[in-house]
Motif scaffolding. Structure first.
Motif, PDB file in Angstrom:
ATOM      1  N   ILE A  93       0.820  -1.222   0.000  1.00 26.70           N
ATOM      2  CA  ILE A  93       0.000   0.000   0.000  1.00 26.70           C
ATOM      3  C   ILE A  93       0.851   1.267   0.000  1.00 26.70           C
ATOM      4  CG2 ILE A  93      -1.951  -1.140   1.157  1.00 26.70           C
ATOM      5  CD1 ILE A  93      -1.159   0.403   3.734  1.00 26.70           C
ATOM      6  N   ALA A  94       2.186   1.093  -0.079  1.00 32.40           N
ATOM      7  CA  ALA A  94       3.099   2.241   0.011  1.00 32.40           C
ATOM      8  C   ALA A  94       2.798   3.350  -1.006  1.00 32.40           C
ATOM      9  CB  ALA A  94       4.548   1.775  -0.116  1.00 32.40           C
ATOM     10  N   PRO A  95       2.526   3.007  -2.291  1.00 29.98           N
ATOM     11  CA  PRO A  95       2.289   4.087  -3.269  1.00 29.98           C
ATOM     12  C   PRO A  95       1.123   4.991  -2.855  1.00 29.98           C
ATOM     13  CG  PRO A  95       2.628   1.991  -4.397  1.00 29.98           C
ATOM     14  CD  PRO A  95       2.548   1.684  -2.936  1.00 29.98           C
TER      15      PRO A  95
ATOM     16  N   LEU B 237      15.776  -4.710  11.095  1.00 29.48           N
ATOM     17  CA  LEU B 237      15.349  -5.320  12.358  1.00 29.48           C
ATOM     18  C   LEU B 237      16.466  -6.114  13.008  1.00 29.48           C
ATOM     19  CD1 LEU B 237      11.701  -6.669  11.979  1.00 29.48           C
ATOM     20  CD2 LEU B 237      12.496  -4.615  13.121  1.00 29.48           C
ATOM     21  N   SER B 238      17.392  -6.622  12.193  1.00 33.53           N
ATOM     22  CA  SER B 238      18.529  -7.363  12.738  1.00 33.53           C
ATOM     23  C   SER B 238      19.642  -7.284  11.713  1.00 33.53           C
ATOM     24  CB  SER B 238      18.143  -8.824  12.987  1.00 33.53           C
ATOM     25  OG  SER B 238      17.917  -9.467  11.749  1.00 33.53           O
ATOM     26  N   ALA B 239      20.767  -7.929  12.007  1.00 30.28           N
ATOM     27  CA  ALA B 239      21.922  -7.872  11.105  1.00 30.28           C
ATOM     28  C   ALA B 239      21.554  -8.341   9.702  1.00 30.28           C
ATOM     29  CB  ALA B 239      23.051  -8.724  11.678  1.00 30.28           C
ATOM     30  N   THR B 240      20.589  -9.243   9.611  1.00 29.06           N
ATOM     31  CA  THR B 240      20.295  -9.845   8.308  1.00 29.06           C
ATOM     32  C   THR B 240      18.928  -9.445   7.737  1.00 29.06           C
ATOM     33  OG1 THR B 240      19.477 -11.758   9.521  1.00 29.06           O
ATOM     34  CG2 THR B 240      21.726 -11.893   8.688  1.00 29.06           C
ATOM     35  N   GLU B 241      18.151  -8.698   8.493  1.00 28.22           N
ATOM     36  CA  GLU B 241      16.791  -8.398   8.029  1.00 28.22           C
ATOM     37  C   GLU B 241      16.587  -6.908   7.788  1.00 28.22           C
ATOM     38  OE1 GLU B 241      13.380 -10.707  10.340  1.00 28.22           O
ATOM     39  OE2 GLU B 241      15.033 -10.100  11.627  1.00 28.22           O
ATOM     40  N   VAL B 242      16.387  -6.545   6.536  1.00 37.09           N
ATOM     41  CA  VAL B 242      16.057  -5.167   6.224  1.00 37.09           C
ATOM     42  C   VAL B 242      14.781  -5.156   5.383  1.00 37.09           C
ATOM     43  CG1 VAL B 242      16.822  -3.016   5.156  1.00 37.09           C
ATOM     44  CG2 VAL B 242      18.499  -4.539   6.203  1.00 37.09           C
ATOM     45  N   PHE B 243      13.806  -4.348   5.791  1.00 37.87           N
ATOM     46  CA  PHE B 243      12.556  -4.243   5.055  1.00 37.87           C
ATOM     47  C   PHE B 243      12.459  -2.875   4.398  1.00 37.87           C
ATOM     48  CE2 PHE B 243      11.714  -7.253   8.492  1.00 37.87           C
ATOM     49  CZ  PHE B 243      11.128  -8.312   7.802  1.00 37.87           C
ATOM     50  N   PRO B 244      11.882  -2.822   3.205  1.00 37.72           N
ATOM     51  CA  PRO B 244      11.642  -1.507   2.613  1.00 37.72           C
ATOM     52  C   PRO B 244      10.499  -0.830   3.356  1.00 37.72           C
ATOM     53  CG  PRO B 244      10.670  -3.224   1.232  1.00 37.72           C
ATOM     54  CD  PRO B 244      11.377  -3.934   2.374  1.00 37.72           C
ATOM     55  N   GLY B 245      10.592   0.475   3.560  1.00 40.40           N
ATOM     56  CA  GLY B 245       9.495   1.211   4.194  1.00 40.40           C
ATOM     57  C   GLY B 245       8.622   1.846   3.129  1.00 40.40           C
ATOM     58  N   ALA B 246       7.547   2.485   3.556  1.00 38.45           N
ATOM     59  CA  ALA B 246       6.613   3.082   2.595  1.00 38.45           C
ATOM     60  C   ALA B 246       7.171   4.362   1.975  1.00 38.45           C
ATOM     61  CB  ALA B 246       5.288   3.367   3.282  1.00 38.45           C
ATOM     62  N   GLY B 247       8.216   4.937   2.564  1.00 38.11           N
ATOM     63  CA  GLY B 247       8.849   6.110   1.962  1.00 38.11           C
ATOM     64  C   GLY B 247       8.104   7.413   2.147  1.00 38.11           C
ATOM     65  N   VAL B 248       7.245   7.473   3.131  1.00 37.35           N
ATOM     66  CA  VAL B 248       6.591   8.748   3.443  1.00 37.35           C
ATOM     67  C   VAL B 248       7.615   9.698   4.050  1.00 37.35           C
ATOM     68  CG1 VAL B 248       4.905   9.854   4.982  1.00 37.35           C
ATOM     69  CG2 VAL B 248       4.281   7.767   3.723  1.00 37.35           C
ATOM     70  N   PHE B 249       8.460   9.155   4.925  1.00 39.27           N
ATOM     71  CA  PHE B 249       9.520   9.940   5.552  1.00 39.27           C
ATOM     72  C   PHE B 249      10.866   9.543   4.952  1.00 39.27           C
ATOM     73  CE2 PHE B 249       6.184   9.253   8.770  1.00 39.27           C
ATOM     74  CZ  PHE B 249       5.758  10.574   8.925  1.00 39.27           C
ATOM     75  N   ALA B 250      11.700  10.559   4.639  1.00 37.74           N
ATOM     76  CA  ALA B 250      12.983  10.288   3.991  1.00 37.74           C
ATOM     77  C   ALA B 250      14.053  10.029   5.045  1.00 37.74           C
ATOM     78  CB  ALA B 250      13.372  11.469   3.100  1.00 37.74           C
TER      79      ALA B 250
END
Lengths: 431, 239
Positions: free
Chosen positions: B74-76, B104-117
């Protein structure tokens, strides 16, 4: 392990006794004697515990520890066992050590058959390494003390760590989200005997907010329909029906609600596990029905011809469940919030529809309760931060039509209120 | 004409009584005679065509893992709303999920919705500040912070304010502000204890909807109680 405890404990225990005597003269400080003994003889607790023929039982969970410890102790006594237990709330290492010390002879022996101990989840693994419990019961994992634990998942980790220190069996709430997952893990591991207590889906669905258990997002679905040794098939007010070994038994409970019925089912399951063939459900029911509530947990005090019911509000679940099982809209309400309750955020998650007003708000953080009610548009009379003045104000007010004042109290306010109303048994108790 | 308040993932992101933010806004709007429509959105559902105020709250890291993919889906729409000036209030994990990336941890990165830079590293040690205080354009904000994160905003990303007591983003600033969207680590919940922010956001939302928001005497009564509660926390802020 050598049973020749004895002379080498005389000095440490004497030192602890002396500390206990001194701190009591000064009025309080029940953990201090434990500190002294632990320092002088770190193994004394383990050796004392290891002599008990029925071993050590841990009672764990976010809510209901004191109540379940109390129920379980009563059941065991009804079966003829001598029970050692820690006073309600004394569930951290030094408090437990102090309580044990009070019952231990100078030569390191305790005149008991079983120790039933409520244990703080944060210290559970440490205490377990010392006392080597054979069995444990975990009642629930609720959103609780976020200020201390950060998130419920941390508490789940703690329970895992404690379970790893338990000797032979564990009893879990089948219908709790996190504990269902823990049960699956422990069953797969196969080291411990795992048994469950629970409520029927109908009872769960009929509870206005269920058991308010925390959500487990780990995605491990516990689809298996598990057998519950003791299962609540009905819970309404003070009346419960609990199925055990193929028969449904009626139980008149000392206090109200699904949470109380679940605690009873937990106590039945654990007692049956520990006593084996000696367990007699009739004795267990009789013990539960004649047990007094633990102080401040649905306890009803008589004050000058008026009843005062004390309900605890340590977190969302305890407040919500106590609200859900009020018999009618309370007409005379005191609500106190304590300084030690660090973060009032959870108040906004509570459904307060069972209250139509509060007469007096108290405690150092009473304003947070007032604000919660103000956002709801509910009248809250006055804010009197001093709890004894607040209690007096309630008593001086008009006599409630219902004949009962309802006090929602945080822990410290509960203690102060009981003391103020002349219930001094806590000070004179086993602590 | 009513004001539509949309709460995102209320069943997942509600660790710290986050519904209180909705409670505060809705109460203030209704006291001012505004019509309010309360909506919610959960994973796999369908977003409404429009919203005037969007709320997203705090949650555990396991909750973040559970909904991260859906947030990405729903990010867009969330970005488009924010760019169009819709009011968004994002607290804790909700703020992090609306940044550009979330570790969230050394190996876990999630893309965010990009509302905030800005990017979030949420694998740090836990920070808990009972009386979290932030100087901002809305005045002194007060609440509680309880998180394990550092937020690194892009240089052109405006912060919500400067930390007076606590940790905030980790560099002396707290939160993020872009158009009418606010991200913060503050709960208690945030808007319950900070009526200046609530009023300002309602005013913006009302104006965009062609309505007028005028607080009255009942707001003043409410604010008097808010001041009592704020006072308890303010007393704990070191001078």
């Amino acid at each position: 392990m050598s049973k020749s405890t004895g002379l080498h404990y005389v000095l440490p225990i004497l030192a602890g006794r002396l500390t206990r005597f001194v701190t009591r003269l000064r009025g309080g400080g029940s953990a201090m004697p434990g500190v002294v003994v632990q320092k002088l003889a770190p193994n004394v607790m383990r050796d004392v515990a290891s002599q008990l023929p029925y071993g050590v039982v841990f009672v764990l969970g976010s809510n209901g520890k004191s109540t379940t410890t109390n129920l379980l102790s009563a059941i065991m006594r009804e079966h003829g066992l001598k029970v050692f237990t820690n006073p309600s709330g004394a569930n951290m290492p030094q408090g437990i050590a102090s309580a044990m010390l009070a019952e231990t002879s100078l030569t390191g022996r305790m005149d008991a058959d079983i120790a039933i101990l409520e244990i703080d989840e944060g210290y559970g693994a440490v205490i377990a390494r010392q006392l080597k419990p054979q069995t444990a019961v975990i009642l629930n994992l609720l959103v609780d003390q976020i200020y201390r634990f950060g998130e419920p998942d941390k508490v789940a980790q703690m329970f895992r760590g404690i379970a790893a220190e338990i000797g032979s069996s564990i009893v879990l709430n089948r219908d709790d989200n996190f504990l269902g997952t823990l049960g699956s893990e422990l069953e797969a591991e196969g080291r411990l005997a795992v048994e469950y207590f629970g409520v029927t889906p109908e009872v769960q669905a009929s509870a206005p907010h269920g058991q308010v258990s925390a959500r487990d997002f780990s995605g491990v679905a516990t689809t298996a329909v598990r057998h519950a040794v003791a299962e609540v098939v009905h819970a309404d007010g003070y009346d419960a029906k609990i199925a055990f070994a193929g028969t449904v038994h009626e139980v008149r409970m000392p206090s109200r609600g699904i949470h109380y019925a679940v605690d009873i089912a937990a106590a039945f399951t654990l007692a049956a596990r520990n006593l084996g063939d000696r367990f007699d459900i009739t004795k267990a029911i009789s013990a539960v029905q004649t047990t007094k509530t633990v102080y401040g947990r649905g306890e009803i005090l008589q004050v000058n011809g008026v009843e005062v019911e004390i309900l605890m509000l340590k977190n969302l679940a305890s407040l919500q469940l106590n609200l859900d099982y009020l018999q009618e809209t309370p007409d005379s309400v005191l609500f106190a919030y304590d300084e030690s309750s660090k973060d009032p955020s959870w108040l906004y998650a509570a459904d307060l529809s069972r209250l139509d007003h509060v007469d007096v708000i108290s405690g150092p953080k009473g304003a947070f309760v007032a604000l919660r009610l103000a956002y709801e548009g509910k009248d809250f009379g006055v804010i009197e931060p001093d709890i004894t003045k607040a209690v007096q104000r309630m008593l001086d007010g008009p006599k409630p039509k219902s004949g009962r004042h309802t006090f929602f109290l945080d822990y410290d306010q509960m203690m102060a209120t009981r003391r103020y109303l002349g219930y001094k048994d806590l000070e004179a108790g086993a602590a | 004409m009513s004001i539509r308040v949309l709460e995102l993932y209320p069943g997942d992101l509600s660790l710290n009584g986050d519904v209180g933010n909705r409670t505060a806004l809705v109460r203030r709007m209704r006291l001012a005679g505004l019509d309010v429509e309360e909506l919610s959105y959960s994973s796999g559902g369908e977003l409404p065509e429009s919203a005037d105020i969007v709320l997203i709250g705090t949650g555990s890291s396991s909750a973040v893992r559970a909904i991260a993919a859906d947030v990405d889906r729903i990010a867009p729409m969330l970005r488009a709303w924010s760019e169009a000036g819709v009011v968004i209030v994002a607290a804790g994990a909700g703020f992090h999920l609306l940044s550009t990336s979330l570790r969230l941890s050394a190996t876990e990165v999630f893309p965010g919705a990009g509302v905030f830079a800005g990017s979030v590293d949420s694998s740090r040690k836990r920070i808990i500040t009972e009386a979290f205080a932030v100087e901002s354009e809305f005045g002194l904000l007060i609440g509680t912070e309880n998180h394990t994160s550092i937020y690194t905003g892009r240089p052109d990303q405006k912060a919500l304010g400067r930390v007076r007591n606590g940790f905030g983003n980790g560099d002396g600033t707290e939160g993020a502000r872009v158009r009418n969207s606010i991200g913060t680590h503050c709960h208690g919940p945030f808007l319950v204890l900070n009526p200046a922010v609530a009023d300002s956001l309602i005013e913006v939302a009302a104006q965009r909807a062609g309505l007028e928001y005028r607080p009255g005497p009942e707001h003043a009564d409410l604010d008097a109680v808010i001041d009592l509660a704020r006072g308890i926390l303010l007393a704990k802020v070191p001078a």
